[in-house]
Design a protein around this motif. Structure first.
Motif, short mmCIF file in Angstrom:
data_model
loop_
_atom_site.label_atom_id
_atom_site.label_comp_id
_atom_site.label_asym_id
_atom_site.label_seq_id
_atom_site.Cartn_x
_atom_site.Cartn_y
_atom_site.Cartn_z
N TYR A 330 55.25 32.80 3.46
CA TYR A 330 54.64 32.40 4.64
C TYR A 330 55.63 31.41 5.54
O TYR A 330 54.96 30.54 6.23
N MET A 333 55.46 31.91 9.33
CA MET A 333 54.38 31.30 9.88
C MET A 333 54.58 29.80 10.02
O MET A 333 54.14 29.30 11.13
N MET A 334 54.90 29.17 8.92
CA MET A 334 55.00 27.50 9.13
C MET A 334 55.77 27.15 10.29
O MET A 334 55.68 26.31 10.94
N ALA A 336 56.67 28.62 12.80
CA ALA A 336 56.05 29.12 14.18
C ALA A 336 54.81 28.09 14.65
O ALA A 336 54.55 28.03 15.92
N GLN A 337 54.35 27.11 13.75
CA GLN A 337 53.66 25.95 14.05
C GLN A 337 54.24 24.76 14.44
O GLN A 337 55.60 24.73 14.26
N ASN A 338 53.40 24.13 15.01
CA ASN A 338 54.03 22.83 15.44
C ASN A 338 54.14 21.89 14.11
O ASN A 338 53.07 20.62 14.21
N ILE A 339 54.81 22.06 13.30
CA ILE A 339 54.84 21.23 11.96
C ILE A 339 56.23 20.39 12.03
O ILE A 339 57.35 21.04 12.10
N TYR A 344 58.09 17.88 6.04
CA TYR A 344 58.07 19.04 5.06
C TYR A 344 58.96 18.61 4.09
O TYR A 344 58.78 18.78 2.84
#
Length: 489
Positions: A330, A333-334, A336-339, A344
């Motif tokens: 994933y 997906m991570m 593609a997010q505002n993370i 991290y």
């Protein structure tokens, strides 16, 4: 049809985004494989003379036959843990006009020529050649070698059937322990019982058909099993598992890193491969008993430095070297997010730091062997915290190979690339060389102080190092995402 399958896998390898590192990894593995095969050839060639020296009054073939039962059991156990069953991406093939039987035959045929089968032949064939020079009947030697081949292939295909069964592992392990116990207490000498059976394969050439028929039977049992399992419906069946939840509320005190810590802790607990890393790390706490208790290693301080780096950093190495490939399923997906990417990475560093501290406290009892042991373990733990954690995170930016977390952890090389081999140099090699040089040129205290200071400097400049590593991950971001999408990388 076999030629088409081989061509497809060949193209899959060379078109992989990680082809360069995959090629380097395979080159390194080929080097070690050649070394191992040469060692087996040498061992097989000298076995006759070793057995003759051990039992001068007995035939070397008879002596060897007495212990072949242990070789067979050890072979089964070894393959259970280490042999990776041959797989191929068959879903696209099922949409084509290709017989399921052809796919099953190809998978089994690939297994038949695996390196694990060659290992036995590279050992026993030189032994057979020596027997020829010693005047043994050529017909008996040739049929005996074919019998060994039949046994090897039987073990290979039996491993297909038992590889996923924990009950089979318990049975095999129990049989080995039982045989050794019966031998040790003199109740029933297993080698005396099975020795005539294996020697009969040499004495009576006609018996060669028994192991060959056994191998053929195991092949067709596997063939029927695979042919019936090769279908799209089989791969689309939903797996029902019991869901276990935990809110991990205590992680909330870590602020922005809490979601990532929760994700990592759940990932470790719920998956076979990550969970095994924890248990392996805990088991390696006892690794020091092998060396600290031996008189030969007394005052061998460079070895103590290796033990300190290894024991306090075992989870750091085992888990850290595959960051962020653990999240490869994933990861796109991570990203593609505002993370916040830095948070991290900091959560990974925090998790590994806790493991280093825990492992250090578990090694404190080794101070029984001297306060110098405790001092070295403390210095190496500091070095792991300050230097090796940033190093391992930096090398993680080079990982592009996907990891399937539900696969068996034993003998699983998935996600391994040349990066994992390169990590050994700075993580293990650099601190040991530094400590060794200072120990011989200056003193033990100088080596301990140097490792401690480097660790403290790493902790002092952790923010700047983390910023540089985060930027490296941003640069490599899209290459990593592309690599993680390839399921056969």
């Amino acid at each position: 049809m076999f030629k088409i399958f081989i061509t497809l896998q060949w193209k899959s390898f060379f078109r992989s985004s990680s082809m360069g590192k995959g090629l380097l990894l395979k080159s390194l593995m080929a080097f070690f494989a050649i070394y191992m095969l040469a060692l087996l050839v040498f061992s097989g060639g000298t076995l006759y003379f070793v057995l003759k020296k051990i039992s001068p009054d007995a035939s070397p073939m008879w002596t060897l036959s007495q212990y072949l039962v242990y070789w067979v059991l050890a072979e089964v156990l070894f393959r259970y843990f280490m042999q990776k069953l041959p797989v191929m991406d068959i879903k696209p093939l099922l949409l084509q006009r290709i017989k399921k039987s052809s796919i099953a035959h190809y998978i089994l045929a690939r297994s038949g020529v695996s390196a694990y089968n060659l290992m036995a032949l590279f050992f026993f064939v030189p032994f057979g050649i020596v027997l020829l020079y010693q005047g043994y009947p050529p017909l008996n030697i040739i049929t005996w070698l074919f019998s060994i081949l039949g046994i090897v292939l039987s073990v290979n295909y039996i491993n297909f059937l038992i590889n996923k069964s924990e009950k089979a592992l318990i049975v095999i392990g129990s049989i080995i322990v039982l045989f050794f116990a019966l031998d040790y207490f003199g109740l029933l000498m297993a080698r005396d019982f099975f020795g005539p059976i294996f020697n009969g394969l040499f004495a009576y050439p006609g018996t060669v058909f028994i192991p060959l028929l056994l191998a053929l039977s195991a092949y067709f049992i596997n063939f029927k099993f695979l042919r019936n399992r090769i279908s799209l419906d089989e791969s689309l069946k939903a797996k029902s598992t019991e869901a276990k939840t935990s809110d991990l509320a205590w992680t909330r005190k870590f602020g922005d890193m809490a979601p990532f810590l929760q994700l990592d802790l759940r990932l470790i607990w719920r998956n076979k491969r990550t969970k095994s890393q924890v248990f392996i790390s805990l088991l390696f706490v006892f690794y020091g008993l092998i060396f600290y208790t031996q008189e030969i290693y007394a005052q061998m301080y460079p070895m103590y430095a290796f033990l300190g780096i290894f024991m306090t950093g075992i989870f750091l190495t085992n888990f850290g070297q595959f960051i962020p490939a653990w999240d490869s399923a994933y990861y796109n997906m991570m990203m593609a997010q505002n993370i916040p990417l830095r948070k991290y990475l900091e959560s990974k560093a925090l998790l590994i730091s806790v493991s280093v501290v825990v492992m250090f406290f578990l090694t404190i009892p080794y101070s029984y062997f001297g306060w110098d042991v405790l001092a070295i373990n403390f210095a190496t733990a500091l070095y792991n915290l300050g230097v090796n954690i940033p190093v391992i995170l930096f090398f993680g930016s080079l990982n592009k190979k996907r990891i399937e977390l539900d696969k068996s952890p034993f003998g699983n090389m998935q996600g391994t690339s040349a990066t994992q081999f390169l990590i050994i140099l700075p993580v293990l090699g650099a601190p040991i060389l530094l400590f060794t040089g200072l120990y011989f040129l200056v003193s033990l205290e100088a080596g301990v102080i140097a490792l401690s200071l480097l660790g403290l400097l790493g902790l002092l400049f952790r923010d700047k190092l983390t910023a540089l590593i985060t930027e490296q991950y941003r640069i490599k971001k899209y290459g990593m995402i592309a690599g993680f999408k390839e399921k056969n990388s």
